[in-house]
Design an enzyme around this catalytic site. Structure first.
Site, PDB file in Angstrom:
ATOM      1  N   GLU A   1     -10.488   6.287   5.398  1.00 25.87           N
ATOM      2  CA  GLU A   1     -11.371   5.768   4.349  1.00 25.87           C
ATOM      3  C   GLU A   1     -10.918   4.408   3.836  1.00 25.87           C
ATOM      4  O   GLU A   1     -11.732   3.523   3.571  1.00 25.87           O
ATOM      5  CB  GLU A   1     -11.445   6.763   3.190  1.00 25.87           C
TER       6      GLU A   1
ATOM      7  N   GLY B   1      -2.210 -14.602  -5.499  1.00 31.41           N
ATOM      8  CA  GLY B   1      -1.870 -13.445  -4.681  1.00 31.41           C
ATOM      9  C   GLY B   1      -3.043 -12.839  -3.950  1.00 31.41           C
ATOM     10  O   GLY B   1      -2.929 -11.749  -3.375  1.00 31.41           O
TER      11      GLY B   1
ATOM     12  N   VAL C   1       0.831  -1.205   0.000  1.00 26.34           N
ATOM     13  CA  VAL C   1       0.000   0.000   0.000  1.00 26.34           C
ATOM     14  C   VAL C   1       0.865   1.254   0.000  1.00 26.34           C
ATOM     15  O   VAL C   1       0.594   2.216  -0.724  1.00 26.34           O
ATOM     16  CB  VAL C   1      -0.958   0.004   1.208  1.00 26.34           C
TER      17      VAL C   1
ATOM     18  N   LYS D   1     -13.445  -4.720  10.129  1.00 21.22           N
ATOM     19  CA  LYS D   1     -14.118  -3.779   9.239  1.00 21.22           C
ATOM     20  C   LYS D   1     -15.547  -3.493   9.683  1.00 21.22           C
ATOM     21  O   LYS D   1     -15.990  -2.339   9.657  1.00 21.22           O
ATOM     22  CB  LYS D   1     -14.091  -4.328   7.807  1.00 21.22           C
TER      23      LYS D   1
END
Length: 414
Positions: free
Chosen positions: A124, A182, A12, A200
């Site tokens: 976000e 992956g 990320v 989440k």
């Protein structure tokens, strides 16, 4: 010019740098200010990268540089992410993160620090990757009384279940394929045991209802016990099996929240969310059901959401965005054993017809399902309005009468 620092240069983190550098001009137009990545924190070295001169291994260098107003945390986990983020907020720096574990475990504390210091703590990308969901709930749906959120929140498990449904792969075979492509980590436990989805739904519940929900208070099941037989019975019932994170309000001020595989009707919008995609349904009193759909993870989708939060931070240097929830309250989450649910049960006896006669003695109103290629002695059935705390006793009674319960899966009502 706004100086920022990025903590972490993994999948990320490298995606965030890619987006910031490749879209520099368009981002500057949207932010009304040029963004400059001044530091990148990582214990590794990347001498071949064009921005290799910006790397540092010294967090204090970032912390004590007053020119850095925004810090992007994409390290993951709680250590050292939590002390780093907390220190940044206490030193006058707004923070953007994609770290769902951090937000689920420490969100209330970090939001309170941000509020005291008139800063932003934005996340976000922590739910749904590139799918906009935090901002829509906090802003676009703010006029609604949200009563329920239900979602497919983990792409890995959704990919595995899709392969089991469409291609009749067993769980282990589908997991191995996900790892080869992956989509699953070498250690897939956080995904297949439901922990990722739990974090989440905790974030979404905290945001929607204003009170922090900790993962430890959420009943969480993964998909490791789901078989092709269960998939076949779901088809016979008229639906599919999905790993769902769900939270709903109760009349007396509590919430009901859980993560588990569920039978989802073909009529539900979530039933057609397949492969690595995520789908999140938000039920509001004014809007009805609103569904958010897209890739829930991945380098660039997640990076896109992170950079959008960075732009938001730049726009709100002097006007803090209101994003806040209170810490947990005792008794706020309804205990799992108190829930009343519709349930599918798969069991086995010496003879299917005789086994169902036993089932009818133990579960009044049970409805039998017949799947293709049903095994000898196997039986699948559904029951309505069962108290969770009574299930174990009823299963014990079935065993006494010669019927072995093999699995049970909740039936959704959305």
């Amino acid at each position: 010019m706004a100086d920022i620092a990025v903590l972490g240069h993994g999948v990320v983190g490298s995606g965030v740098l890619e987006v910031l550098l490749s879209h520099r001009e368009s981002i500057a137009k949207r932010a009304k200010e040029e963004l400059n990545v001044k530091y990148i924190l990582d214990i590794r070295e990347f001498p071949d990268l064009p921005y290799c001169d910006r790397f540092t291994k010294d967090f204090d260098r970032i912390l004590n540089d007053d020119s850095v107003k925004i810090v992007v945390e994409v390290m993951g986990g709680l250590e050292p992410a939590f002390p780093y983020v907390k220190a940044c907020l206490e030193h006058g720096k707004s923070v953007v993160t994609s770290n769902k574990e951090l937000v689920a475990a420490k969100g209330a504390e970090l939001l309170a620090i941000a509020q005291r210091n008139n800063l932003n703590f934005l996340f976000e990308a922590s739910v749904g990757g590139g799918i906009p969901i935090i901002r829509p709930i906090s802003q676009c749906l703010a006029a609604n009384e949200v009563s329920e959120i239900a979602g497919i929140l983990n792409g890995t498990t959704n990919f595995i279940l899709t392969k089991m449904i469409r291609e009749h792969m067993g769980f282990e075979e589908a997991l191995e394929l996900a790892q080869q492509l992956g989509y699953a980590e070498r250690d897939p436990a956080a995904d297949v045991e439901g922990d990722d989805a739990c974090r989440k739904i905790c974030i979404l519940a905290s945001l929607a209802f204003g009170t922090h929900v900790y993962p430890r208070d959420v009943h969480t099941e993964g998909i490791t016990h789901v078989t092709l037989g269960d998939v076949g019975y779901a088809e016979a019932w008229g639906g599919v099996i999905k790993l769902i994170g769900e939270v709903k309000t109760l009349e007396y001020g509590k919430i009901q929240i859980e993560v588990c595989p569920m039978f989802v009707s073909r009529e539900s919008q979530l039933s057609s969310v397949d492969d690595v995609f995520n789908g999140i349904m938000v039920r509001g009193d004014a809007t009805g059901d609103v569904v958010f759909y897209g890739k829930g993870a991945g380098k660039l989708p997640t990076a896109s959401a992170v950079v959008a939060d960075v732009i938001d931070c730049v726009k709100h240097f002097k006007a803090r965005k209101y994003l806040f929830w209170e810490d947990a309250k005792p008794g706020y989450v309804e205990p799992y054993e108190n829930m009343v649910e519709d349930v599918f049960i798969r069991a086995k006896g010496n003879d299917s017809d005789a086994a169902f006669e036993v089932v009818e003695q133990v579960f009044e109103g049970a409805e039998r399902l017949i799947r293709r290629e049903e095994e000898e002695g196997e039986i699948g059935f559904t029951v309505k309005d069962v108290k969770v705390k009574e299930l174990e006793a009823r299963f014990a009674r079935l065993k006494e009468l010669g019927v072995e319960p093999l699995n049970h899966i909740k039936i959704s009502d959305f």
